[in-house]
Enzyme design. Structure first.
Site, mmCIF file in Angstrom:
data_model
loop_
_atom_site.group_PDB
_atom_site.id
_atom_site.type_symbol
_atom_site.label_atom_id
_atom_site.label_comp_id
_atom_site.label_asym_id
_atom_site.label_seq_id
_atom_site.Cartn_x
_atom_site.Cartn_y
_atom_site.Cartn_z
ATOM 1 N N GLN A 1 -34.595 -93.227 31.359
ATOM 2 C CA GLN A 1 -35.035 -94.217 32.344
ATOM 3 C C GLN A 1 -35.673 -95.414 31.637
ATOM 4 O OE1 GLN A 1 -38.325 -93.092 35.130
ATOM 5 N NE2 GLN A 1 -36.802 -93.592 36.662
ATOM 6 N N LEU B 1 -46.350 -100.784 28.862
ATOM 7 C CA LEU B 1 -46.021 -101.137 30.252
ATOM 8 C C LEU B 1 -46.921 -102.204 30.834
ATOM 9 C CD1 LEU B 1 -45.225 -97.940 32.331
ATOM 10 C CD2 LEU B 1 -43.735 -99.377 30.944
ATOM 11 N N GLU C 1 -45.933 -101.848 37.445
ATOM 12 C CA GLU C 1 -45.106 -102.398 38.516
ATOM 13 C C GLU C 1 -45.958 -102.986 39.632
ATOM 14 O OE1 GLU C 1 -41.047 -100.792 39.145
ATOM 15 O OE2 GLU C 1 -42.015 -98.934 38.543
ATOM 16 N N ARG D 1 -36.646 -99.962 40.587
ATOM 17 C CA ARG D 1 -36.872 -100.091 39.144
ATOM 18 C C ARG D 1 -35.563 -100.262 38.368
ATOM 19 N NH1 ARG D 1 -39.971 -95.291 36.183
ATOM 20 N NH2 ARG D 1 -41.645 -96.094 37.465
ATOM 21 N N ARG E 1 -35.272 -90.329 37.510
ATOM 22 C CA ARG E 1 -36.475 -89.552 37.837
ATOM 23 C C ARG E 1 -37.196 -90.160 39.026
ATOM 24 N NH1 ARG E 1 -42.170 -89.885 36.061
ATOM 25 N NH2 ARG E 1 -41.608 -91.913 35.212
HETATM 26 C C1 LIG Z 1 -47.220 -95.328 30.772
HETATM 27 C C2 LIG Z 1 -46.706 -94.067 31.405
HETATM 28 C C3 LIG Z 1 -46.995 -93.790 32.729
HETATM 29 C C4 LIG Z 1 -46.529 -92.616 33.331
HETATM 30 N N1 LIG Z 1 -46.870 -92.360 34.628
HETATM 31 C C5 LIG Z 1 -46.447 -91.211 35.219
HETATM 32 C C6 LIG Z 1 -46.841 -90.907 36.557
HETATM 33 O O1 LIG Z 1 -47.576 -91.660 37.206
HETATM 34 N N2 LIG Z 1 -46.396 -89.751 37.107
HETATM 35 C C7 LIG Z 1 -45.584 -88.881 36.436
HETATM 36 O O2 LIG Z 1 -45.217 -87.860 37.002
HETATM 37 N N3 LIG Z 1 -45.225 -89.139 35.146
HETATM 38 C C8 LIG Z 1 -45.631 -90.267 34.521
HETATM 39 N N4 LIG Z 1 -45.268 -90.529 33.223
HETATM 40 C C9 LIG Z 1 -44.494 -89.500 32.472
HETATM 41 C C10 LIG Z 1 -45.393 -88.345 32.012
HETATM 42 O O3 LIG Z 1 -46.637 -88.844 31.594
HETATM 43 C C11 LIG Z 1 -44.781 -87.558 30.834
HETATM 44 O O4 LIG Z 1 -43.464 -87.237 31.113
HETATM 45 C C12 LIG Z 1 -45.534 -86.254 30.581
HETATM 46 O O5 LIG Z 1 -46.904 -86.490 30.467
HETATM 47 C C13 LIG Z 1 -45.030 -85.516 29.345
HETATM 48 O O6 LIG Z 1 -45.854 -84.389 29.108
HETATM 49 P P1 LIG Z 1 -45.441 -83.259 28.061
HETATM 50 O O7 LIG Z 1 -46.444 -82.172 28.129
HETATM 51 O O8 LIG Z 1 -44.031 -82.887 28.244
HETATM 52 O O9 LIG Z 1 -45.487 -83.965 26.639
HETATM 53 P P2 LIG Z 1 -46.545 -84.920 25.921
HETATM 54 O O10 LIG Z 1 -47.721 -85.250 26.753
HETATM 55 O O11 LIG Z 1 -45.715 -86.026 25.362
HETATM 56 O O12 LIG Z 1 -47.075 -84.024 24.726
HETATM 57 C C14 LIG Z 1 -46.279 -83.711 23.621
HETATM 58 C C15 LIG Z 1 -47.120 -82.928 22.639
HETATM 59 O O13 LIG Z 1 -46.289 -82.449 21.596
HETATM 60 C C16 LIG Z 1 -46.917 -82.698 20.344
HETATM 61 N N5 LIG Z 1 -45.851 -82.766 19.331
HETATM 62 C C17 LIG Z 1 -44.740 -83.521 19.339
HETATM 63 N N6 LIG Z 1 -44.000 -83.281 18.242
HETATM 64 C C18 LIG Z 1 -44.661 -82.346 17.513
HETATM 65 C C19 LIG Z 1 -44.431 -81.700 16.265
HETATM 66 N N7 LIG Z 1 -43.332 -81.957 15.515
HETATM 67 N N8 LIG Z 1 -45.341 -80.814 15.822
HETATM 68 C C20 LIG Z 1 -46.479 -80.548 16.546
HETATM 69 N N9 LIG Z 1 -46.734 -81.142 17.729
HETATM 70 C C21 LIG Z 1 -45.838 -82.022 18.203
HETATM 71 C C22 LIG Z 1 -47.686 -83.996 20.569
HETATM 72 O O14 LIG Z 1 -48.712 -84.141 19.613
HETATM 73 C C23 LIG Z 1 -48.227 -83.749 21.976
HETATM 74 O O15 LIG Z 1 -49.387 -82.960 21.909
HETATM 75 C C24 LIG Z 1 -45.718 -91.707 32.595
HETATM 76 C C25 LIG Z 1 -45.430 -91.987 31.262
HETATM 77 C C26 LIG Z 1 -45.909 -93.166 30.660
HETATM 78 C C27 LIG Z 1 -45.580 -93.438 29.238
#
Ligand SMILES: Cc1cc2nc3c(=O)[nH]c(=O)nc-3n(C[C@H](O)[C@H](O)[C@H](O)COP(=O)(O)OP(=O)(O)OC[C@H]3O[C@@H](n4cnc5c(N)ncnc54)[C@H](O)[C@@H]3O)c2cc1C
Length: 576
Positions: free
Chosen positions: A236, A252, A255, A286, A386
């Site tokens: 996306q 960002l 929006e 979007r 999404r």
């Molecule tokens: C600006 C912004 C606004 C957003 N707003 C929304 C919203 O309003 N609502 C919504 O539903 N979603 C939103 N999203 C999307 C959402 O935030 C993410 O999809 C979600 O938080 C991802 O969570 P996660 O636990 O999958 O991974 P992450 O939070 O990305 O965590 C990944 C983890 O893996 C670790 N890691 C990565 N590679 C390695 C490695 N090789 N070895 C050890 N550790 C590693 C990192 O250190 C981290 O701790 C937004 C995203 C952004 C960028």
């Protein structure tokens, strides 16, 4: 300390301390199962902390007609029928419990005067079903989960980089990695491993991720362990990312700036949305606004730096201060730019990986025994677009389910076979990267890769561009063999960058190959040479290595959900 190898054993290893990894670890701890979480950056600072707008669940606190079935129908419709209906059902039906879990952990949701959780509209939702905490929802979720994990004494190792999963005969038995500060190594033995390491949006030049996150690590780790990737091409793009400064490119601009009356203009001063959506103009969806900005830039009507203008300076200063304080602050901090007087230069930015590691709907098992994937690393929920607010709830729902599944898997093991060969391979890999005396530096190669993805696999793609992108990628892959790594006394970041690049190259190849094979336009995936949706491509594209791409059918949408699928206006419901 440098050559020290720590040996740790745990029941379940969780790789990633974002919302999904922490939620899974909490589930394990609440069940009395020994778990260890590792993350390459600080636990308080995972990408989840950036999420702003909110988290979805059909709680019907504001609109009594809402139901999980309607939430499922909206999700499937927005995903252009590439979501797995079973995954969608699990998330939407389990969403209320996900919110209840957060409440139980102390999450400070915004509430109405009578105590109900407030819910607001997000784009393409039939009802108000997005719960929030100011515009810091992700940060509050991250804090809440970190606190709950601390209460349960979950062990978390910050600053440990996982380089390889340890697998024997398609059964995972742990992971290998190194400490980012002192370079010491970690061998972590575990019955089960949960991959919660995020997506791959950092492989584009402009991205809403920060430096060194979302580099595709989960994709590479899974594929090298024998897993597969689903629909890596489905990414996306958010319409408004900053161009400058380079190390924050893609940050960002909410929006809300358009929602409050911001106007988009090209370099000729034309209010170009009249060409793309004359009715809704800047309040269009979007994907349409992103496509419009992209087209203006591509057709030569963009700024010299490759952007368009987003202008809020005609709005009263008081409105900007009250309604857009974060945008005001961000621009001042990053560019010393006062948005009350000056337009903002923006361009589309890679924002979310809809595709990811292939997982089963019921427990997010990857097909490699004992290995699970969750969160943005995984796939199946979002299809080709999404629905805003669905990713945070996915973390909560599948965090719980996968924690439960991994706990049961661990409890059911009679014995575990390890492999000295697999361990030696993991160790040698790090040794070799460290010993390489090549002339190439990692950062320029990372930049070259991001340029390739931006030029050839951005908002609009075509066959010739994707072929050319694959050609350039091959050169970067060759360059990777020539990389020299220079850790210094302060840290082993350079080694981490080399592994980031290895991961990004795998993620890029999967993306380019799948984007070439998806010869249609659907949701976020625009092919200028195939501008229509092709019903025969209503399948997932599953990648298991270079040149290995299979089509996988998607189960039909159940009748009761299908009847609820209808066009939902997104006007006035802008999202992040
Ligand atoms: C600006 C912004 C606004 C957003 N707003 C929304 C919203 O309003 N609502 C919504 O539903 N979603 C939103 N999203 C999307 C959402 O935030 C993410 O999809 C979600 O938080 C991802 O969570 P996660 O636990 O999958 O991974 P992450 O939070 O990305 O965590 C990944 C983890 O893996 C670790 N890691 C990565 N590679 C390695 C490695 N090789 N070895 C050890 N550790 C590693 C990192 O250190 C981290 O701790 C937004 C995203 C952004 C960028």
């Amino acid at each position: 300390m440098k050559n020290r190898e720590h040996r740790i054993a745990t029941s379940v290893l969780v790789i990633g301390a974002g919302g999904s990894g922490l939620r899974a670890a909490i589930e394990l701890a609440e069940r009395g199962v020994d778990a260890l979480v590792v993350s390459k950056r600080a636990k308080s600072d995972a990408h989840t902390a950036l999420a702003a707008g909110g988290i979805n669940a059909a709680l019907a606190t504001m609109d009594r007609g809402d139901s999980w079935q309607q939430h499922a129908a909206d999700t499937l419709k927005e995903g252009y029928l590439l979501s797995d209906p079973r995954t969608v059902r699990i998330v939407t039906e389990g969403a209320a419990r996900g919110i209840a879990d957060l409440e139980r952990y102390g999450m400070p949701f915004a509430r109405e005067d009578d105590g109900r959780i407030s819910q607001r509209y997000f784009g393409a939702h039939t009802f108000r079903r997005t719960a929030f905490a100011g515009d810091y929802t992700g940060l509050e979720i991250q804090r809440t989960l970190v606190n709950r994990a601390a209460q349960l004494q979950v062990a978390i190792l910050d600053n440990v980089y996982v380089t390889r999963l340890l697998v024997r005969d398609n059964v995972v038995f742990g992971a290998y990695g190194f400490d980012l500060e002192d370079g010491s190594r970690y061998i972590i033995h575990a019955d089960a491993v949960i991959l919660a390491a995020g997506g791959h949006t950092r492989i584009w030049r402009r991205t809403s991720s920060r430096r060194d996150e979302n580099t595709g690590d989960a994709f590479r780790l899974a594929v090298e362990a024998g897993g597969r990737l689903r629909d890596a091409e489905l990414v996306q793009f958010h319409p408004s990312g900053l161009l400058e400064p380079e190390d924050a490119a893609g940050t960002l601009v909410s929006e809300a700036a358009r929602g409050e009356g911001g106007i988009l203009r090209n370099a000729l001063g034309e209010r170009f949305m009249s060409r793309y959506d004359p009715e809704r103009m800047e309040l269009s969806t979007r994907d349409r606004v992103a496509l419009a900005c992209y087209t203006e830039i591509k057709e030569g009507r963009g700024t010299p730096d490759g952007g368009v203008w987003l202008d809020v300076s005609h709005l009263p200063r008081a409105t900007i201060m009250r309604r857009l304080p974060r945008v005001y602050q961000t621009l001042l901090e990053l560019q010393m730019l006062d948005i009350t007087t000056t337009p903002i230069e923006i361009a589309p930015t890679a924002h979310y990986s809809m595709g990811g590691v292939w997982v089963r709907p019921e427990d997010h098992g990857t097909g490699v025994e004992g290995l699970y994937a969750i969160g943005e690393a995984a796939s199946g929920l979002h299809g080709a677009n999404r629905l805003g607010g669905n990713s945070l709830i996915e973390l909560l729902v599948y965090g719980r389910i996968v924690g439960e599944a991994a706990a049961a898997y661990s409890a059911g093991r009679d014995s575990q076979q390890r492999s000295a060969t697999a361990l030696a391979k993991a160790r040698d890999e790090v040794d070799q990267v460290l010993a390489a005396k090549g002339q190439e530096n990692v950062r320029p190669l990372q930049r070259a890769l991001r340029n390739v993805m931006t030029e050839h696999a951005g908002v609009v793609r075509d066959e010739a561009g994707l072929d050319s992108g694959l050609g350039k990628l091959a050169e970067i892959e060759a360059g990777l063999a020539e990389v020299g790594v220079h850790p210094d006394i302060a840290s082993f970041q350079d080694l981490a960058h080399a592994f980031d690049l290895k991961a990004s190259v795998v993620a890029a190849r999967a993306t380019l190959e799948a984007a070439r094979a998806r010869r249609e336009t659907r949701g976020c995936h625009n092919r200028s040479d195939y501008p229509a949706l092709d019903p025969s491509l209503g399948v997932n594209l599953v990648w298991s290595g270079p040149g290995q791409l299979a089509r996988e059918p998607i189960p039909p949408v159940p009748e009761d959900i299908a009847t609820l699928m209808h066009e939902v206006s997104a006007a006035g419901k802008l999202v992040e």
